[in-house]
Design an enzyme around this catalytic site. Sequence first.
Site, PDB file in Angstrom:
ATOM      1  N   SER A   1       0.803  -1.226   0.000  1.00 25.83           N
ATOM      2  CA  SER A   1       0.000   0.000   0.000  1.00 25.83           C
ATOM      3  C   SER A   1       0.833   1.271   0.000  1.00 25.83           C
ATOM      4  O   SER A   1       0.309   2.358  -0.243  1.00 25.83           O
ATOM      5  CB  SER A   1      -0.938   0.015   1.213  1.00 25.83           C
ATOM      6  OG  SER A   1      -0.204   0.157   2.415  1.00 25.83           O
TER       7      SER A   1
ATOM      8  N   LYS B   1       0.954   4.215   6.860  1.00 31.29           N
ATOM      9  CA  LYS B   1       0.289   5.187   5.992  1.00 31.29           C
ATOM     10  C   LYS B   1       0.994   6.532   6.101  1.00 31.29           C
ATOM     11  O   LYS B   1       1.869   6.739   6.935  1.00 31.29           O
ATOM     12  CB  LYS B   1      -1.188   5.349   6.378  1.00 31.29           C
ATOM     13  CG  LYS B   1      -1.996   4.051   6.365  1.00 31.29           C
ATOM     14  CD  LYS B   1      -2.061   3.413   4.990  1.00 31.29           C
ATOM     15  CE  LYS B   1      -2.759   2.061   5.040  1.00 31.29           C
ATOM     16  NZ  LYS B   1      -2.717   1.355   3.741  1.00 31.29           N
TER      17      LYS B   1
END
Length: 258
Positions: free
Chosen positions: A108, A149
Amino acid sequence: MSEEEKDLNETMEAIDPEEYKKMLQQPKEQDHSDLEDIITPIEVKSTRHLQIQQEQLEKEKAKENAAKNAHTAVNEVYDWFESLLMAVVFIVLLFTFIIRVNTVDGGSMTPTLQNGQKLVVTDLFYTPSYNDIVIIQAAKLDGGKPIVKRIIGLPGDTVMIDFEAGLVYRNGEQLPVETKEGYLFEDGHKINSYTNRNIEMLSKTEYTVPENCYFVLGDNRNGSKDSRAFSSIGFVDGNYIAGRAIFSLFPFSTFGTV
Protein backbone atom coordinates in the site's frame (compact mmCIF):
# COMPACT_ATOMS: atom_id res chain seq x y z
CA MET A 1 132.68 37.85 52.62
CA SER A 2 128.99 38.42 52.69
CA GLU A 3 126.84 38.66 55.76
CA GLU A 4 125.12 35.31 55.02
CA GLU A 5 128.43 33.48 54.77
CA LYS A 6 129.51 35.04 58.07
CA ASP A 7 126.32 33.82 59.78
CA LEU A 8 126.77 30.26 58.36
CA ASN A 9 130.40 30.07 59.63
CA GLU A 10 129.37 31.27 63.07
CA THR A 11 126.65 28.57 63.21
CA MET A 12 129.04 25.80 62.14
CA GLU A 13 131.61 26.92 64.74
CA ALA A 14 128.95 26.67 67.46
CA ILE A 15 128.27 22.92 66.68
CA ASP A 16 130.60 20.28 68.08
CA PRO A 17 132.06 18.32 65.11
CA GLU A 18 131.87 14.98 66.93
CA GLU A 19 128.29 15.43 67.87
CA TYR A 20 127.45 16.41 64.34
CA LYS A 21 129.02 13.17 62.99
CA LYS A 22 127.07 11.01 65.45
CA MET A 23 123.89 12.75 64.48
CA LEU A 24 124.52 12.04 60.77
CA GLN A 25 125.42 8.35 61.44
CA GLN A 26 122.37 7.63 63.65
CA PRO A 27 119.70 5.58 61.67
CA LYS A 28 116.43 7.26 61.07
CA GLU A 29 113.45 5.64 62.74
CA GLN A 30 109.88 6.52 62.02
CA ASP A 31 107.21 6.34 64.57
CA HIS A 32 104.24 4.45 63.03
CA SER A 33 102.29 4.03 66.21
CA ASP A 34 99.70 6.60 65.26
CA LEU A 35 99.29 5.08 61.78
CA GLU A 36 98.79 1.58 63.22
CA ASP A 37 96.07 2.92 65.45
CA ILE A 38 94.25 4.41 62.44
CA ILE A 39 94.56 1.47 60.03
CA THR A 40 92.38 -1.51 61.02
CA PRO A 41 92.37 -4.90 59.37
CA ILE A 42 89.94 -5.19 56.41
CA GLU A 43 87.74 -8.23 56.52
CA VAL A 44 87.15 -9.59 53.01
CA LYS A 45 83.75 -11.19 52.61
CA SER A 46 82.29 -13.31 49.78
CA THR A 47 79.74 -11.63 47.43
CA ARG A 48 77.72 -14.87 47.02
CA HIS A 49 75.21 -13.87 49.71
CA LEU A 50 74.57 -10.63 47.83
CA GLN A 51 73.77 -12.58 44.66
CA ILE A 52 71.36 -14.81 46.59
CA GLN A 53 69.61 -11.80 48.05
CA GLN A 54 69.31 -10.23 44.57
CA GLU A 55 67.86 -13.46 43.14
CA GLN A 56 65.31 -13.66 45.94
CA LEU A 57 64.27 -10.05 45.35
CA GLU A 58 63.88 -10.72 41.63
CA LYS A 59 61.73 -13.82 42.30
CA GLU A 60 59.49 -11.91 44.71
CA LYS A 61 59.15 -9.08 42.20
CA ALA A 62 58.28 -11.57 39.44
CA LYS A 63 55.56 -13.09 41.67
CA GLU A 64 54.14 -9.66 42.40
CA ASN A 65 54.08 -8.79 38.69
CA ALA A 66 52.39 -12.09 37.83
CA ALA A 67 49.73 -11.53 40.49
CA LYS A 68 49.25 -7.97 39.31
CA ASN A 69 48.89 -9.07 35.67
CA ALA A 70 46.38 -11.76 36.63
CA HIS A 71 44.37 -9.22 38.60
CA THR A 72 44.49 -6.82 35.67
CA ALA A 73 43.29 -9.54 33.26
CA VAL A 74 40.39 -10.40 35.56
CA ASN A 75 39.47 -6.73 35.80
CA GLU A 76 39.58 -6.36 32.02
CA VAL A 77 37.26 -9.35 31.56
CA TYR A 78 34.93 -8.00 34.23
CA ASP A 79 34.90 -4.56 32.61
CA TRP A 80 34.21 -6.14 29.22
CA PHE A 81 31.24 -8.13 30.55
CA GLU A 82 29.97 -5.07 32.41
CA SER A 83 30.13 -2.99 29.23
CA LEU A 84 28.40 -5.75 27.27
CA LEU A 85 25.66 -6.02 29.86
CA MET A 86 25.13 -2.26 29.89
CA ALA A 87 24.94 -2.26 26.10
CA VAL A 88 22.31 -5.03 26.14
CA VAL A 89 20.27 -3.24 28.79
CA PHE A 90 20.52 0.01 26.83
CA ILE A 91 19.36 -1.68 23.62
CA VAL A 92 16.45 -3.37 25.41
CA LEU A 93 15.34 -0.10 26.99
CA LEU A 94 15.86 1.73 23.70
CA PHE A 95 13.69 -0.68 21.72
CA THR A 96 11.12 -0.96 24.51
CA PHE A 97 10.47 2.67 25.35
CA ILE A 98 11.99 4.82 22.61
CA ILE A 99 12.11 3.03 19.27
CA ARG A 100 10.70 -0.10 17.69
CA VAL A 101 11.16 -2.00 14.46
CA ASN A 102 8.13 -2.59 12.26
CA THR A 103 7.79 -4.56 9.05
CA VAL A 104 5.86 -3.23 6.08
CA ASP A 105 3.08 -5.69 5.27
CA GLY A 106 1.76 -5.34 1.74
CA GLY A 107 2.23 -2.89 -1.09
CA SER A 108 0.00 0.00 0.00
CA MET A 109 3.00 2.35 0.33
CA THR A 110 4.77 1.67 -2.96
CA PRO A 111 6.79 3.21 -4.50
CA THR A 112 8.07 4.75 -1.23
CA LEU A 113 8.13 1.53 0.82
CA GLN A 114 8.23 -2.11 -0.22
CA ASN A 115 6.60 -5.20 1.22
CA GLY A 116 8.82 -6.70 3.96
CA GLN A 117 10.84 -3.53 4.49
CA LYS A 118 12.10 -3.05 8.08
CA LEU A 119 11.49 0.39 9.57
CA VAL A 120 12.74 2.04 12.75
CA VAL A 121 9.82 3.82 14.42
CA THR A 122 9.78 6.24 17.35
CA ASP A 123 7.19 8.29 19.20
CA LEU A 124 9.69 10.16 21.39
CA PHE A 125 8.62 13.83 21.53
CA TYR A 126 6.61 13.19 18.40
CA THR A 127 3.81 15.41 17.11
CA PRO A 128 2.20 14.21 13.85
CA SER A 129 2.69 16.49 10.86
CA TYR A 130 1.88 16.58 7.15
CA ASN A 131 3.44 13.84 5.01
CA ASP A 132 4.83 11.89 7.99
CA ILE A 133 4.92 8.14 7.45
CA VAL A 134 3.35 6.62 10.57
CA ILE A 135 2.64 3.22 12.07
CA ILE A 136 -1.00 2.84 13.12
CA GLN A 137 -2.17 0.03 15.35
CA ALA A 138 -5.45 -0.63 17.11
CA ALA A 139 -7.59 -3.70 17.69
CA LYS A 140 -10.50 -2.24 15.78
CA LEU A 141 -8.44 -1.04 12.79
CA ASP A 142 -7.96 -3.52 9.97
CA GLY A 143 -7.92 -6.54 12.27
CA GLY A 144 -5.44 -5.05 14.77
CA LYS A 145 -2.31 -5.50 12.66
CA PRO A 146 0.09 -2.56 12.29
CA ILE A 147 -0.47 -0.54 9.13
CA VAL A 148 1.80 2.03 7.48
CA LYS A 149 0.29 5.19 5.99
CA ARG A 150 1.08 8.82 5.26
CA ILE A 151 -0.59 11.70 7.09
CA ILE A 152 -2.56 13.97 4.74
CA GLY A 153 -4.92 15.84 7.08
CA LEU A 154 -4.50 17.12 10.66
CA PRO A 155 -7.25 17.73 13.23
CA GLY A 156 -9.61 20.48 11.99
CA ASP A 157 -8.49 20.24 8.35
CA THR A 158 -11.00 19.77 5.53
CA VAL A 159 -10.20 17.06 3.00
CA MET A 160 -11.77 16.60 -0.44
CA ILE A 161 -10.81 14.25 -3.27
CA ASP A 162 -11.81 14.59 -6.91
CA PHE A 163 -11.71 10.92 -7.86
CA GLU A 164 -12.33 11.60 -11.53
CA ALA A 165 -9.26 13.82 -11.79
CA GLY A 166 -7.42 11.90 -9.07
CA LEU A 167 -6.56 15.10 -7.14
CA VAL A 168 -6.53 15.67 -3.38
CA TYR A 169 -7.55 18.97 -1.77
CA ARG A 170 -6.73 20.12 1.75
CA ASN A 171 -8.41 23.18 3.25
CA GLY A 172 -9.68 24.12 -0.22
CA GLU A 173 -6.26 23.94 -1.92
CA GLN A 174 -5.12 21.21 -4.27
CA LEU A 175 -1.99 19.34 -3.22
CA PRO A 176 0.51 20.04 -6.03
CA VAL A 177 1.18 17.16 -8.40
CA GLU A 178 4.14 16.89 -10.77
CA THR A 179 6.08 14.28 -12.69
CA LYS A 180 9.87 14.12 -12.43
CA GLU A 181 12.52 11.47 -12.88
CA GLY A 182 9.83 9.08 -14.08
CA TYR A 183 7.82 9.29 -10.84
CA LEU A 184 4.60 11.04 -9.90
CA PHE A 185 5.00 13.38 -6.95
CA GLU A 186 2.24 14.82 -4.75
CA ASP A 187 3.09 17.55 -2.26
CA GLY A 188 6.77 16.67 -2.57
CA HIS A 189 6.60 12.87 -2.10
CA LYS A 190 6.25 9.97 -4.50
CA ILE A 191 2.88 8.36 -5.20
CA ASN A 192 2.13 5.38 -7.39
CA SER A 193 -0.74 6.96 -9.30
CA TYR A 194 -3.44 9.59 -9.17
CA THR A 195 -6.11 9.07 -6.49
CA ASN A 196 -9.01 7.57 -8.49
CA ARG A 197 -10.24 4.93 -6.05
CA ASN A 198 -12.91 6.27 -3.71
CA ILE A 199 -13.67 3.14 -1.61
CA GLU A 200 -16.36 4.57 0.74
CA MET A 201 -15.62 8.26 0.26
CA LEU A 202 -17.76 10.53 -1.90
CA SER A 203 -16.07 12.43 -4.69
CA LYS A 204 -15.77 16.20 -4.50
CA THR A 205 -17.17 16.22 -0.96
CA GLU A 206 -15.40 18.00 1.87
CA TYR A 207 -14.81 16.05 5.08
CA THR A 208 -13.63 17.71 8.29
CA VAL A 209 -11.01 15.81 10.28
CA PRO A 210 -12.30 15.40 13.88
CA GLU A 211 -10.38 16.60 16.92
CA ASN A 212 -7.35 14.47 17.80
CA CYS A 213 -7.82 12.50 14.57
CA TYR A 214 -5.88 12.28 11.30
CA PHE A 215 -6.66 11.58 7.67
CA VAL A 216 -4.16 9.12 6.15
CA LEU A 217 -3.55 7.70 2.67
CA GLY A 218 -1.20 5.10 1.21
CA ASP A 219 1.24 6.19 -1.51
CA ASN A 220 -0.15 3.40 -3.70
CA ARG A 221 -3.35 5.40 -4.08
CA ASN A 222 -5.36 2.80 -6.00
CA GLY A 223 -4.04 -0.16 -4.01
CA SER A 224 -4.36 1.07 -0.42
CA LYS A 225 -7.04 0.70 2.23
CA ASP A 226 -6.84 3.88 4.34
CA SER A 227 -8.99 6.74 5.66
CA ARG A 228 -11.21 6.41 2.59
CA ALA A 229 -12.47 3.13 4.08
CA PHE A 230 -14.75 4.60 6.76
CA SER A 231 -15.98 1.24 8.05
CA SER A 232 -12.55 -0.28 8.77
CA ILE A 233 -10.11 2.63 9.21
CA GLY A 234 -11.60 6.09 8.56
CA PHE A 235 -10.21 9.03 10.52
CA VAL A 236 -7.42 7.69 12.74
CA ASP A 237 -7.45 8.53 16.44
CA GLY A 238 -4.14 10.06 17.48
CA ASN A 239 -3.86 7.49 20.28
CA TYR A 240 -3.58 4.76 17.64
CA ILE A 241 -0.46 6.25 16.08
CA ALA A 242 2.44 4.19 17.43
CA GLY A 243 5.10 6.47 16.01
CA ARG A 244 6.78 7.90 12.96
CA ALA A 245 9.00 5.86 10.63
CA ILE A 246 12.41 7.55 10.62
CA PHE A 247 14.83 4.96 9.25
CA SER A 248 14.91 1.93 6.96
CA LEU A 249 17.05 -1.02 8.06
CA PHE A 250 16.30 -3.67 5.48
CA PRO A 251 16.69 -4.48 2.65
CA PHE A 252 20.13 -2.88 2.54
CA SER A 253 19.32 -1.16 -0.74
CA THR A 254 16.83 0.98 1.22
CA PHE A 255 19.15 1.59 4.19
CA GLY A 256 18.84 5.19 5.34
CA THR A 257 16.34 7.79 6.44
CA VAL A 258 12.75 7.51 5.31
